[in-house]
Design a protein around this motif. Structure first.
Motif, mmCIF file in Angstrom:
data_model
loop_
_atom_site.group_PDB
_atom_site.id
_atom_site.type_symbol
_atom_site.label_atom_id
_atom_site.label_comp_id
_atom_site.label_asym_id
_atom_site.label_seq_id
_atom_site.Cartn_x
_atom_site.Cartn_y
_atom_site.Cartn_z
ATOM 1 N N LEU A 8 0.850 -1.196 0.000
ATOM 2 C CA LEU A 8 0.000 0.000 0.000
ATOM 3 C C LEU A 8 0.885 1.245 0.000
ATOM 4 O O LEU A 8 2.053 1.176 0.383
ATOM 5 N N PRO A 9 0.332 2.397 -0.395
ATOM 6 C CA PRO A 9 1.113 3.631 -0.359
ATOM 7 C C PRO A 9 1.664 3.882 1.060
ATOM 8 O O PRO A 9 0.995 3.590 2.041
ATOM 9 N N LYS A 10 2.883 4.370 1.097
ATOM 10 C CA LYS A 10 3.539 4.759 2.357
ATOM 11 C C LYS A 10 3.696 3.604 3.354
ATOM 12 O O LYS A 10 3.650 3.800 4.564
ATOM 13 N N SER A 11 3.830 2.394 2.833
ATOM 14 C CA SER A 11 4.064 1.268 3.746
ATOM 15 C C SER A 11 5.551 1.115 4.033
ATOM 16 O O SER A 11 5.949 0.379 4.925
ATOM 17 N N GLY A 12 6.374 1.838 3.254
ATOM 18 C CA GLY A 12 7.815 1.770 3.468
ATOM 19 C C GLY A 12 8.526 0.977 2.376
ATOM 20 O O GLY A 12 9.633 0.482 2.588
ATOM 21 N N LYS A 13 7.916 0.885 1.206
ATOM 22 C CA LYS A 13 8.508 0.095 0.112
ATOM 23 C C LYS A 13 9.885 0.629 -0.283
ATOM 24 O O LYS A 13 10.841 -0.132 -0.377
ATOM 25 N N THR A 14 9.942 1.954 -0.516
ATOM 26 C CA THR A 14 11.213 2.517 -0.964
ATOM 27 C C THR A 14 12.253 2.456 0.151
ATOM 28 O O THR A 14 13.441 2.245 -0.102
ATOM 29 N N THR A 15 11.785 2.585 1.399
ATOM 30 C CA THR A 15 12.705 2.460 2.540
ATOM 31 C C THR A 15 13.340 1.068 2.540
ATOM 32 O O THR A 15 14.551 0.919 2.674
ATOM 33 N N ILE A 27 12.451 8.931 -0.319
ATOM 34 C CA ILE A 27 11.306 8.443 0.459
ATOM 35 C C ILE A 27 10.535 9.670 0.944
ATOM 36 O O ILE A 27 11.105 10.747 1.089
ATOM 37 N N ALA A 28 9.242 9.527 1.155
ATOM 38 C CA ALA A 28 8.467 10.697 1.547
ATOM 39 C C ALA A 28 7.257 10.299 2.364
ATOM 40 O O ALA A 28 6.626 9.274 2.113
ATOM 41 N N ALA A 31 4.268 13.343 0.112
ATOM 42 C CA ALA A 31 4.253 13.517 -1.349
ATOM 43 C C ALA A 31 4.094 12.187 -2.064
ATOM 44 O O ALA A 31 4.700 11.189 -1.666
ATOM 45 N N SER A 33 4.751 9.341 -4.756
ATOM 46 C CA SER A 33 6.031 8.979 -5.369
ATOM 47 C C SER A 33 5.974 9.110 -6.878
ATOM 48 O O SER A 33 4.905 9.064 -7.472
ATOM 49 N N GLU A 106 4.136 2.380 13.858
ATOM 50 C CA GLU A 106 3.268 3.508 14.213
ATOM 51 C C GLU A 106 4.083 4.774 14.015
ATOM 52 O O GLU A 106 5.232 4.842 14.440
ATOM 53 N N ILE A 210 8.167 -3.149 10.751
ATOM 54 C CA ILE A 210 7.828 -2.815 12.142
ATOM 55 C C ILE A 210 8.601 -1.582 12.606
ATOM 56 O O ILE A 210 9.617 -1.205 12.017
ATOM 57 N N CYS A 240 12.687 -3.748 10.678
ATOM 58 C CA CYS A 240 12.423 -2.336 10.869
ATOM 59 C C CYS A 240 13.081 -1.610 9.698
ATOM 60 O O CYS A 240 14.301 -1.413 9.670
ATOM 61 N N LYS A 242 13.112 1.449 8.540
ATOM 62 C CA LYS A 242 13.798 2.729 8.727
ATOM 63 C C LYS A 242 15.195 2.508 9.309
ATOM 64 O O LYS A 242 16.183 3.059 8.823
HETATM 65 N N1 LIG Z 1 8.765 5.366 11.928
HETATM 66 C C1 LIG Z 1 8.994 4.689 10.811
HETATM 67 N N2 LIG Z 1 8.831 5.318 9.643
HETATM 68 C C2 LIG Z 1 9.045 4.620 8.529
HETATM 69 C C3 LIG Z 1 9.466 3.264 8.534
HETATM 70 N N3 LIG Z 1 9.600 2.856 7.257
HETATM 71 C C4 LIG Z 1 9.263 3.931 6.486
HETATM 72 N N4 LIG Z 1 8.932 4.987 7.250
HETATM 73 C C5 LIG Z 1 8.530 6.335 6.804
HETATM 74 O O1 LIG Z 1 7.352 6.226 6.045
HETATM 75 C C6 LIG Z 1 7.355 7.189 4.991
HETATM 76 C C7 LIG Z 1 7.087 6.511 3.677
HETATM 77 O O2 LIG Z 1 8.176 5.671 3.382
HETATM 78 P P1 LIG Z 1 8.500 5.222 1.890
HETATM 79 O O3 LIG Z 1 9.619 4.238 1.968
HETATM 80 O O4 LIG Z 1 8.651 6.383 1.023
HETATM 81 O O5 LIG Z 1 7.131 4.451 1.580
HETATM 82 P P2 LIG Z 1 6.637 3.912 0.163
HETATM 83 O O6 LIG Z 1 5.811 2.701 0.448
HETATM 84 O O7 LIG Z 1 7.769 3.763 -0.764
HETATM 85 O O8 LIG Z 1 5.694 5.111 -0.281
HETATM 86 P P3 LIG Z 1 5.088 5.352 -1.756
HETATM 87 O O9 LIG Z 1 6.131 4.950 -2.740
HETATM 88 O O10 LIG Z 1 4.759 6.808 -1.808
HETATM 89 O O11 LIG Z 1 3.874 4.494 -1.807
HETATM 90 C C8 LIG Z 1 8.705 7.895 5.053
HETATM 91 O O12 LIG Z 1 8.549 9.102 5.732
HETATM 92 C C9 LIG Z 1 9.551 6.918 5.872
HETATM 93 O O13 LIG Z 1 10.566 7.586 6.580
HETATM 94 C C10 LIG Z 1 9.665 2.626 9.796
HETATM 95 O O14 LIG Z 1 10.051 1.445 9.897
HETATM 96 N N5 LIG Z 1 9.411 3.390 10.899
#
Ligand SMILES: Nc1nc2c(ncn2[C@@H]2O[C@H](COP(=O)(O)OP(=O)(O)OP(=O)(O)O)[C@@H](O)[C@H]2O)c(=O)[nH]1
Ligand SMILES: [Mg+2]
Length: 366
Positions: A8-15, A27-28, A31, A33, A106, A210, A240, A242
């Motif tokens: 899903l969007p913002k699940s942390g895929k790019t991270t 990563i954002a 915004a 992607s 969270e 997580i 985790c 991040k």
């Molecule tokens: N606290 C926390 N934040 C995280 C973690 N992983 C990702 N984030 C934050 O979540 C936000 C979205 O992360 P992305 O990696 O850009 O997520 P994405 O799924 O690629 O997002 P889209 O490509 O826009 O769908 C960023 O601000 C990250 O810093 C985590 O494990 N812990």
């Protein structure tokens, strides 16, 4: 071999992608992607290579790699049809396996499209998306077959009717949200399906992203979610994202020191990469040539001459024999010389099926 990262969007895929590939893609939190995917490779850390390094003392060690593609699906707009289409469907269809990133962390600064954190729900949403996408593919083929049948020559009818029956069977399963790989199809049926590149026929690894606070509970989170996606994925692993991304940007010794302070065992990423490797049905073999120790990946069942071709087509063409020893045998003997003495070094022909962990020297003539 390529693995496509979905979620899903913002699940942390790019991270997670950055962590796996030591990348620095954007990563954002808010915004949307870019539409362009991120593409990168991860090195497969092989514990066995370390053992071989102490034995052979090579000048250089080269690890095998896996390609990851990170795409950003837009927020689902309707439950009626599939949201996966166009360019995204292309990337997904071409992938050999899928890696599904599911948010469990969270963070009030990162909005969730469903406004709450619920990994089980998110897994189900994504699974449904994949099923819907396959239903679209299958329905389209169904319609095409009906037209084809109308103008089919007698010789063609049978195969069209057979295909129709197979599609009907698969559709019945998908209507009940059973992914194709779980429908108990025969090898022949699976082969007949490859052209459709259905998404639920691909192996999938679920990665639970997580938060740092959840790290001590990561094993129990994995177990709980494994039962939730028993039918849809091959394996579930928590990490985790991040933290792993931050650690992946440090050099190895610094990262290890941090890991020790945090009480983290094996780098979660090494495990994810290893699981990806297994997911793809790949095995490793090793070579040592001119002071370079090198890991190679091949599909299970690859013969010695095909494995030689992976290194160079000339070696495959001029293949004479392969000198082979299993990792376990070599590890017991501590050196090639001792293994030779014990008769553990084997000479194999071109049809020998290479085993995981074999150390191979190819003898060839060009
Ligand atoms: N606290 C926390 N934040 C995280 C973690 N992983 C990702 N984030 C934050 O979540 C936000 C979205 O992360 P992305 O990696 O850009 O997520 P994405 O799924 O690629 O997002 P889209 O490509 O826009 O769908 C960023 O601000 C990250 O810093 C985590 O494990 N812990
Ligand atoms: Mg992204």
């Amino acid at each position: 071999m390529e693995i496509c990262i979905i979620g899903l969007p913002k699940s942390g895929k790019t991270t997670v992608f950055n962590a796996l590939t030591r990348g620095k893609s954007q990563i954002a939190a808010y915004a949307p992607s870019a539409l362009e995917p991120n593409i990168g490779v991860a090195k497969i850390k092989e514990p066995r290579l370390q053992v071989l390094e102490t034995m052979f003392k090579p000048k250089k060690t080269t690890l095998a790699e896996i390609r990851y593609v990170d795409i950003a699906l837009t927020a689902r707009s309707t439950r009626k049809g599939s949201n996966i289409s166009g360019q995204f469907l292309n990337y997904l269809s071409n992938a050999n396996a899928l890696l599904h990133v599911v948010r469990a962390f969270e963070d009030e600064n990162v909005p969730h499209i469903e406004d709450s954190i619920d990994p089980k729900r998110d897994i189900a949403i994504m699974d449904l998306e994949l099923v819907l996408s396959d239903l679209v593919i299958i329905e389209r083929r169904f319609e095409r077959l009906e037209t084809l049948l109308k103008s089919a020559k007698p010789g063609e009818r049978d195969s069209f009717i057979k295909e129709q029956a197979l599609l009907q069977k698969i559709k019945a399963g998908l209507d009940k949200e059973i992914p194709i790989w779980q429908q108990g199809l025969s090898q022949e049926e699976i082969r007949n399906l490859t052209n459709y590149q259905c998404l639920t026929a691909k192996p999938m690894l679920v990665v639970i992203n997580i938060g740092e606070k959840q790290l001590p509970r990561s094993a129990s989170i994995e177990t709980e979610l494994r039962s939730a996606c028993r039918y849809t994925s091959f394996e579930v692993a928590a990490l985790c994202g991040k933290l792993e991304m931050e650690l992946s940007q440090l050099d190895d010794s610094e990262a290890e020191e941090f890991r020790r302070e945090l009480g983290l065992a094996e780098p979660a990423l090494d495990r994810i990469v290893r699981l990806s490797h297994q997911l793809l049905g790949l095995i490793s073999f090793f070579t040592t040539v001119s002071s370079e120790l090198k890991a190679w990946t091949i599909p299970r069942g690859t013969t010695a001459s095909q494995a030689a071709g992976k290194i160079h087509t000339d070696i495959e063409k001029g293949f004479i024999r392969a000198e082979v020893i299993s990792f376990d045998d070599l590890n017991k003997c501590d050196s090639i010389a001792e293994a030779k003495k014990q008769g553990l070094l084997r000479l194999e022909g071109k049809n020998y099926v290479v085993h995981d962990g074999d150390i191979v020297t190819f003898l060839f003539n060009i």
